[in-house]
Design an enzyme around this catalytic site. Structure first.
Site, mmCIF file in Angstrom:
data_model
loop_
_atom_site.group_PDB
_atom_site.id
_atom_site.type_symbol
_atom_site.label_atom_id
_atom_site.label_comp_id
_atom_site.label_asym_id
_atom_site.label_seq_id
_atom_site.Cartn_x
_atom_site.Cartn_y
_atom_site.Cartn_z
ATOM 1 N N TYR A 4 -17.209 32.393 45.362
ATOM 2 C CA TYR A 4 -16.381 31.338 44.775
ATOM 3 C C TYR A 4 -15.332 31.866 43.791
ATOM 4 O O TYR A 4 -14.248 31.303 43.678
ATOM 5 C CB TYR A 4 -17.262 30.330 44.025
ATOM 6 N N ARG A 38 -12.636 32.775 46.221
ATOM 7 C CA ARG A 38 -12.239 31.723 47.160
ATOM 8 C C ARG A 38 -11.750 30.451 46.454
ATOM 9 O O ARG A 38 -10.872 29.751 46.958
ATOM 10 C CB ARG A 38 -13.437 31.396 48.049
ATOM 11 N N GLU A 75 -12.117 5.669 5.012
ATOM 12 C CA GLU A 75 -11.763 6.446 6.200
ATOM 13 C C GLU A 75 -13.066 6.790 6.916
ATOM 14 O O GLU A 75 -13.589 7.891 6.838
ATOM 15 C CB GLU A 75 -10.969 7.683 5.777
ATOM 16 N N TYR A 132 0.822 -1.215 0.000
ATOM 17 C CA TYR A 132 0.000 0.000 0.000
ATOM 18 C C TYR A 132 0.854 1.263 0.000
ATOM 19 O O TYR A 132 1.768 1.418 0.801
ATOM 20 C CB TYR A 132 -0.929 0.038 1.220
ATOM 21 N N ASN A 171 0.667 12.315 5.073
ATOM 22 C CA ASN A 171 0.093 11.622 6.217
ATOM 23 C C ASN A 171 0.782 12.134 7.471
ATOM 24 O O ASN A 171 2.024 12.212 7.521
ATOM 25 C CB ASN A 171 0.319 10.115 6.097
ATOM 26 N N HIS A 224 -4.922 16.415 -3.221
ATOM 27 C CA HIS A 224 -5.285 16.600 -1.813
ATOM 28 C C HIS A 224 -5.143 18.057 -1.356
ATOM 29 O O HIS A 224 -5.534 18.389 -0.237
ATOM 30 C CB HIS A 224 -4.431 15.705 -0.919
ATOM 31 N N PHE A 248 -1.512 8.016 11.900
ATOM 32 C CA PHE A 248 -1.884 9.370 11.457
ATOM 33 C C PHE A 248 -3.153 9.876 12.127
ATOM 34 O O PHE A 248 -3.527 11.034 11.945
ATOM 35 C CB PHE A 248 -2.130 9.359 9.939
#
Length: 496
Positions: free
Chosen positions: A278, A281, A410, A52, A194, A82, A326
């Protein structure tokens, strides 16, 4: 010199490299690791066995084998297809952090990217050539694909660089530097795009900013306490050692130091008040919880910046594991946690601002002696209320969401890039909230004079007064607020 691929990066070190304060480079050991891994990739690329990303397509096309002749075009096409990010370009400093953390990952010898490619990225870093990277488009798995694609388009002459504040075509910049475009080879496109470097770089900048703002929260809160003439008892060590969260212990100790030597504190030591609200404090518990979240994110970010986060990971001449290093979920969840922590610092700060306006315990209403004709400090708290609510809306955790991509290959993504960007937005709003609290606290302290405060509180009071005068009659406060925001951005306040 920091040794890429060998030494251990920290938040401080990576920022120092990016600011040219720490030299970084490749040693013979790292170069050897890079070359050995590259030889493994070339063996697999020439093999008939499908591996791959080395001799196959990507994502849903992982079952399509690619010939050796087509390998270079495949890797180039990967970046081109991409690079689909949108929105404003990220800051140049972020682009530089992305390159530094990517070089460190690639130099560990598991990615198979050639030495000449890594050396070209180092050249970009050392010559402050930051590629243009759009801020939107990453889903945080398979890493930050779109941002990293934009980041590395300039390797082969595509995309753009920052040159000063101008955007200049990469091809033109390469020519000016006498650099030839690089032709990518097997595995290199995947090795480059990646990874989690977009998420990580935003986490790094946020951590550096939050580190200061955590300290600043204690200073602002202590100044408000002094203006309110609150009690120091809730910060005693005996109270916190029996509930010893690290953040709580740290904040209580810091507030004790910030109060040390205060004449104002002594002036109301025997007062009749039993306890404070608060927001005064419980500063150790609230500020401390935010410190705990910061520490958690810092721990994970430093693991990530020393990790290999591309895919596949090359182990031998015959084996490259296609896994999920990744995936941005480890950082995404911690970033969402840190976002809540940062938001809470603003939330309690706004409450202290409101408290100082109520006209209690010797303070005039709205911090002005001429109320009626004058509105005093009534309205800036509207701004803190708006900022606090905006921060709350930014606390929705993107890491709790996932939209499948790549035809279902994915099918679970982290959305960590969105978590990282929102974290920094919240911190930007927090700077503005603290600016207003400092303005209020300084005004409240004026009504406690001639009492004096600790040296560090007096020093910070003087810093405020160097830019913002005591309010006597109504005036436009916008410039005062902006002046204090700028002091915070410059980290001009003394926090220790």
């Amino acid at each position: 010199m920091f040794k890429y691929g060998i030494d251990t990066l920290t938040v401080d070190k990576v920022v120092a490299i990016a600011k040219n304060q720490l030299e970084a480079g490749l040693t013979d050991e790292a170069i050897n690791n890079i070359n050995i891994c590259r030889a493994k990739v070339e063996t697999m690329a020439a093999s008939d066995k499908a591996v791959y990303g080395i001799n196959t397509g990507f994502g849903p096309l992982c079952d399509t084998q690619i010939s050796p002749e087509e390998t270079s075009l495949l890797q180039k096409n990967l970046l081109i297809t991409h690079a689909v990010g949108v929105g404003n370009p990220i800051d140049q400093f972020l682009s530089k952090l992305m390159m530094i953390t990517k070089v460190h990952a690639l130099s560990q010898g598991f990615s198979g990217v050639r030495l000449e490619v890594i050396e070209r990225i180092i050249y970009f870093i050392e010559n402050n050539l930051s590629p243009i990277v759009p801020e939107q488009g990453s889903v945080g798995a398979s890493g930050d694909l779109a941002p990293l694609s934009h980041l590395f388009l300039p390797l082969f002459g595509e995309g753009d660089f920052w040159v000063g504040n101008e955007i200049v075509a990469a091809g033109k910049v390469l020519k000016e530097h006498n650099l030839q475009p690089i032709e990518l080879s097997a595995k290199e496109g995947l090795g480059l795009i990646n990874g989690t470097q977009f998420i990580l770089s935003h986490a790094i900048t946020g951590l550096k900013k939050m580190e200061y703002l955590l300290d600043l929260a204690d200073v602002a809160g202590t100044m408000s306490l002094e203006g309110f003439q609150g009690s120091s008892s809730p910060f005693r060590e005996e109270l916190h050692t029996i509930r010893p969260f690290k953040g709580n212990l740290k904040v209580a100790e810091r507030i004790r130091t910030l109060l040390d030597g205060s004449q104002n504190l002594e002036a109301h030591f025997e007062c009749e008040r039993v306890q404070d609200p608060y927001s005064i404090r419980c500063m150790p518990q609230v500020h401390g919880a935010s410190r705990n979240a910061y520490a958690h994110l810092k721990e994970l970010a430093e693991i990530e910046m020393n990790s290999v986060t591309d895919n596949p990971i090359v182990l031998s001449e015959t084996e490259a594991i296609s896994g999920g290093n990744f995936h941005g979920q480890p950082l995404a969840m911690a970033l969402d946690y840190a976002s809540i922590a940062a938001s809470e610092l603003g939330n309690i700060s706004d409450r202290r601002c409101y408290l100082l306006l109520e006209g209690k315990y010797g303070l005039p209403r709205l911090l002005t002696n001429a109320g009626g004709l004058n509105s005093g400090f009534m309205i800036p708290q509207y701004t803190t209320a708006a900022l606090v609510t905006e921060n709350k809306s930014l606390c929705f955790p993107p890491s709790a969401d996932s939209v499948p991509t790549s035809m279902g290959q994915e099918d679970h993504v982290s959305m960590g890039s969105i978590s990282s960007r929102k974290f920094n937005q919240i911190l930007g709003n927090l700077e503005k909230i603290f600016a207003i609290e400092f303005m209020y606290a300084a005004q409240a302290m004026e009504f406690r004079r001639p009492n004096t405060f600790s040296d560090i509180i007096e020093e910070n009071f003087a810093i405020i007064r160097s830019k913002v005068a005591k309010l006597e009659d109504d005036r436009i406060l916008k410039d005062d607020i902006y002046a204090l925001i700028e002091l915070i951005k410059e980290q001009a306040f003394k926090v220790a």
